[in-house]
Design an enzyme around this catalytic site. Sequence first.
Site, PDB file in Angstrom:
ATOM      1  N   SER A   1       1.631  -9.822  -0.900  1.00 28.42           N
ATOM      2  CA  SER A   1       1.293  -8.398  -0.793  1.00 28.42           C
ATOM      3  C   SER A   1       1.611  -7.795   0.573  1.00 28.42           C
ATOM      4  CB  SER A   1      -0.191  -8.191  -1.122  1.00 28.42           C
ATOM      5  OG  SER A   1      -0.998  -9.058  -0.339  1.00 28.42           O
TER       6      SER A   1
ATOM      7  N   GLU B   1      -9.681   5.986   3.495  1.00 25.21           N
ATOM      8  CA  GLU B   1     -10.455   4.896   4.073  1.00 25.21           C
ATOM      9  C   GLU B   1      -9.501   3.736   4.328  1.00 25.21           C
ATOM     10  OE1 GLU B   1      -9.961   5.238   0.853  1.00 25.21           O
ATOM     11  OE2 GLU B   1      -9.288   3.184   0.453  1.00 25.21           O
TER      12      GLU B   1
ATOM     13  N   LYS C   1       0.815  -1.224   0.000  1.00 24.99           N
ATOM     14  CA  LYS C   1       0.000   0.000   0.000  1.00 24.99           C
ATOM     15  C   LYS C   1       0.851   1.278   0.000  1.00 24.99           C
ATOM     16  CE  LYS C   1      -4.355  -1.672   0.575  1.00 24.99           C
ATOM     17  NZ  LYS C   1      -4.265  -2.898   1.304  1.00 24.99           N
TER      18      LYS C   1
HETATM   19  C1  LIG Z   1      -5.191  -4.016   1.296  1.00 27.40           C
HETATM   20  C2  LIG Z   1      -4.492  -5.281   1.071  1.00 27.40           C
HETATM   21  C3  LIG Z   1      -4.855  -6.161   0.032  1.00 27.40           C
HETATM   22  C4  LIG Z   1      -6.050  -5.953  -0.837  1.00 27.40           C
HETATM   23  O1  LIG Z   1      -6.051  -4.799  -1.579  1.00 27.40           O
HETATM   24  P1  LIG Z   1      -5.723  -4.780  -3.131  1.00 27.40           P
HETATM   25  O2  LIG Z   1      -5.981  -3.374  -3.512  1.00 27.40           O
HETATM   26  O3  LIG Z   1      -6.610  -5.752  -3.810  1.00 27.40           O
HETATM   27  O4  LIG Z   1      -4.295  -5.142  -3.269  1.00 27.40           O
HETATM   28  C5  LIG Z   1      -4.090  -7.281  -0.167  1.00 27.40           C
HETATM   29  N1  LIG Z   1      -3.035  -7.565   0.619  1.00 27.40           N
HETATM   30  C6  LIG Z   1      -2.672  -6.764   1.637  1.00 27.40           C
HETATM   31  C7  LIG Z   1      -1.500  -7.152   2.479  1.00 27.40           C
HETATM   32  C8  LIG Z   1      -3.382  -5.599   1.897  1.00 27.40           C
HETATM   33  O5  LIG Z   1      -3.001  -4.811   2.902  1.00 27.40           O
END
Ligand SMILES: *Cc1c(COP(=O)(O)O)cnc(C)c1O
Length: 404
Positions: A384, A118, A96
């Site tokens: 992610s 948000e 993020k």
């Molecule tokens: C917020 C988040 C997601 C989901 O959001 P996307 O916009 O679909 O990437 C996925 N993995 C993590 C670790 C997150 O913090």
Amino acid sequence: METYTPDPFLPVDENGYYGPYGGAYIPEILHSNVENLKKAFSRYIDDPEFIKEYEDLLSQYVGRPTPLYHAKRLSEHYGTNIYLKREDLCHTGAHKINNAIGQVLLAKRMGKNRIIAETGAGQHGVATATVCALMGLECIIYMGATDVARQRPNVERIKMLGAKVVPVESGNKTLKDATNEAIRDWCCNPADTFYIIGSTVGPHPYPQMVARFQSVISREIRKQLKEQTGREMPDYVVACIGGGSNAAGAFYHFLKDDNVRLIAAEAAGLGVDSGESAATIQLGTEGIIHGSRTLVMQTPDGQIVEPYSISAGLDYPGVGPLHAYLAKSGRADVTAVTDDEALKAANTLTRLEGIIPALESAHALAVLDQRKFGKDDIVVINVSGRGDKDMQTYLSRMSSTEEA
Ligand SMILES: *Cc1c(COP(=O)(O)O)cnc(C)c1O
């Protein structure tokens, strides 16, 4: 209609449409804000000074490039070649921040000193509060009251960083409701406020802008894979999908390479047909949510169906217009992963590689159990985020499966 593609990789036209999805469905009061944002984005996205500031922060502050790690024990376990893109090693623990930095730099250039955002799992709230501390800007984070309770550590981090957390009590008190409140705030304070959206959702130009700021992920993957394997292109790229930003970043530089198969894992919750699910691409129908036309989980008369997933970051009844389009056009394969499948995949990664993934990322890893990949295939999985914020859930759910 003539389609015009202002982005070198995204299948988007000048009005922000990806096929039938996207656009900007906003109240009149936000019209000039969105127009000014579009102008600022196109002015700065190729501006060498802007890009230099953005890239310096990514390397010196976020810690990029993140590793592309050849997971040997995991590869052996599944009989294929698995490379993990380690977004969990970014400062603040998830992808993020790549986007939050890009947007806060735009906000500064636009002279906006009040930042709102948000957040669901709290990762985007943490990333936004972090960049606001870094830049000395006022920061207000909207968060559903349910998420405030289940993501305690992130709420505390946001507060320590000097931002204000506003718990949202409407709806089922999760991400959709927090987004509604943030939009409401933006409508009341259009002049001095910049809304940093955390995913590839919202009115044009947000989905395109967020995808662009996350595209560093796939740019690095190509380079790193080439260095490590001699091949720039994997056979598969796998990512989880909430609003779609980490998937957009991981797919971006491969979108035009049809030999690279793209797999998006959405959250099935207790099962796609259980009534407790967040599998928007499979369950959704065309509608408008948070300023964009996309697939939405809704009743036949257009009421939003409350989503459910064990993972707060995937618990959203919409999906970015890019991903609705990639799914419907067949460019991406979409699969739904249940809570239990994600928990199992998190455990497998942890025990084989010593990496505790975020619950969201565990949905991408679960694709390894769902599909059989070939022994010569190269499979890149986007991790992610890291699992620290999910320890409470892991400990309670995993001890119950161990005892069973
Ligand atoms: C917020 C988040 C997601 C989901 O959001 P996307 O916009 O679909 O990437 C996925 N993995 C993590 C670790 C997150 O913090």
